[in-house]
Design a protein around this motif. Sequence first.
Motif, PDB file in Angstrom:
ATOM      1  N   THR A  74     -17.108 -19.328  -6.008  1.00  0.00           N
ATOM      2  CA  THR A  74     -17.386 -20.008  -7.343  1.00  0.00           C
ATOM      3  C   THR A  74     -16.566 -20.995  -7.809  1.00  0.00           C
ATOM      4  O   THR A  74     -16.797 -22.039  -8.428  1.00  0.00           O
ATOM      5  N   PHE A  75     -15.103 -20.654  -7.850  1.00  0.00           N
ATOM      6  CA  PHE A  75     -14.060 -21.716  -8.385  1.00  0.00           C
ATOM      7  C   PHE A  75     -14.246 -22.900  -7.581  1.00  0.00           C
ATOM      8  O   PHE A  75     -13.986 -24.137  -8.109  1.00  0.00           O
ATOM      9  N   ILE A  76     -14.346 -23.009  -6.180  1.00  0.00           N
ATOM     10  CA  ILE A  76     -14.382 -24.069  -5.471  1.00  0.00           C
ATOM     11  C   ILE A  76     -15.734 -24.995  -5.687  1.00  0.00           C
ATOM     12  O   ILE A  76     -15.468 -26.170  -5.998  1.00  0.00           O
ATOM     13  N   MET A  77     -16.850 -24.302  -5.875  1.00  0.00           N
ATOM     14  CA  MET A  77     -18.096 -25.123  -6.103  1.00  0.00           C
ATOM     15  C   MET A  77     -17.915 -25.773  -7.542  1.00  0.00           C
ATOM     16  O   MET A  77     -18.223 -26.792  -7.790  1.00  0.00           O
ATOM     17  N   VAL A  78     -17.376 -25.057  -8.412  1.00  0.00           N
ATOM     18  CA  VAL A  78     -17.024 -25.617  -9.756  1.00  0.00           C
ATOM     19  C   VAL A  78     -16.064 -26.697  -9.974  1.00  0.00           C
ATOM     20  O   VAL A  78     -16.435 -27.843 -10.583  1.00  0.00           O
ATOM     21  N   THR A  79     -15.054 -26.668  -9.235  1.00  0.00           N
ATOM     22  CA  THR A  79     -14.085 -27.693  -8.908  1.00  0.00           C
ATOM     23  C   THR A  79     -14.828 -28.694  -8.279  1.00  0.00           C
ATOM     24  O   THR A  79     -14.433 -30.091  -9.046  1.00  0.00           O
ATOM     25  N   VAL A  80     -15.466 -28.574  -7.251  1.00  0.00           N
ATOM     26  CA  VAL A  80     -16.127 -29.727  -6.526  1.00  0.00           C
ATOM     27  C   VAL A  80     -17.207 -30.465  -7.628  1.00  0.00           C
ATOM     28  O   VAL A  80     -17.105 -31.624  -7.697  1.00  0.00           O
ATOM     29  N   ALA A  81     -17.906 -29.597  -8.239  1.00  0.00           N
ATOM     30  CA  ALA A  81     -18.882 -30.171  -9.140  1.00  0.00           C
ATOM     31  C   ALA A  81     -18.323 -31.093 -10.433  1.00  0.00           C
ATOM     32  O   ALA A  81     -18.606 -32.288 -10.727  1.00  0.00           O
ATOM     33  N   LEU A  82     -17.014 -30.255 -10.847  1.00  0.00           N
ATOM     34  CA  LEU A  82     -16.443 -31.047 -11.889  1.00  0.00           C
ATOM     35  C   LEU A  82     -15.830 -32.583 -11.166  1.00  0.00           C
ATOM     36  O   LEU A  82     -15.984 -33.767 -12.117  1.00  0.00           O
ATOM     37  N   LEU A  83     -15.164 -32.588 -10.310  1.00  0.00           N
ATOM     38  CA  LEU A  83     -14.809 -33.812  -9.647  1.00  0.00           C
ATOM     39  C   LEU A  83     -15.887 -34.717  -9.403  1.00  0.00           C
ATOM     40  O   LEU A  83     -15.620 -35.988  -9.524  1.00  0.00           O
ATOM     41  N   GLY A  84     -17.185 -34.288  -8.842  1.00  0.00           N
ATOM     42  CA  GLY A  84     -18.265 -35.081  -8.748  1.00  0.00           C
ATOM     43  C   GLY A  84     -18.688 -35.943 -10.051  1.00  0.00           C
ATOM     44  O   GLY A  84     -19.239 -36.722 -10.004  1.00  0.00           O
ATOM     45  N   TRP A  85     -18.887 -34.952 -11.035  1.00  0.00           N
ATOM     46  CA  TRP A  85     -19.298 -35.503 -12.220  1.00  0.00           C
ATOM     47  C   TRP A  85     -18.309 -36.472 -12.813  1.00  0.00           C
ATOM     48  O   TRP A  85     -18.738 -37.613 -13.538  1.00  0.00           O
ATOM     49  N   SER A  86     -16.986 -36.381 -12.655  1.00  0.00           N
ATOM     50  CA  SER A  86     -16.125 -37.447 -12.926  1.00  0.00           C
ATOM     51  C   SER A  86     -16.461 -38.693 -12.305  1.00  0.00           C
ATOM     52  O   SER A  86     -16.267 -39.839 -12.941  1.00  0.00           O
TER      53      SER A  86
END
Length: 115
Positions: A74-86
Amino acid sequence: MCFSNSTIIPLSSHASERSEPHLSLRAPAATCNMCNRAFCIAQRLPICKGAEEKDVFTTCFQRDSRKDQIVVVTFIMVTVALLGWSAVRKVLEKRNGGNTGGGGDAQQGYIAVGR
């Protein structure tokens, strides 16, 4: 570990292999109590050929639980999602000419401080 050689022996696979088929439902779960010098010598591993109990060192560890795995994934997916959104946000800002739609409050550039 025998002498200076080491290997990992999964306890769960050895417990199920050695139990009788009709007793497999009643077989006790493999625990770290099984992991001792006699157990390692009984495996007859090539790295332990000729080893006595004094030559064997055992350590037992448990792999991460499902809960730990879920937290990490979950941590990895949230981090990737935030980087993608950025990244998407930067692309959208460039397409809109730098205007974020904030009513003109957006900073258009940087000003050097302390000249």
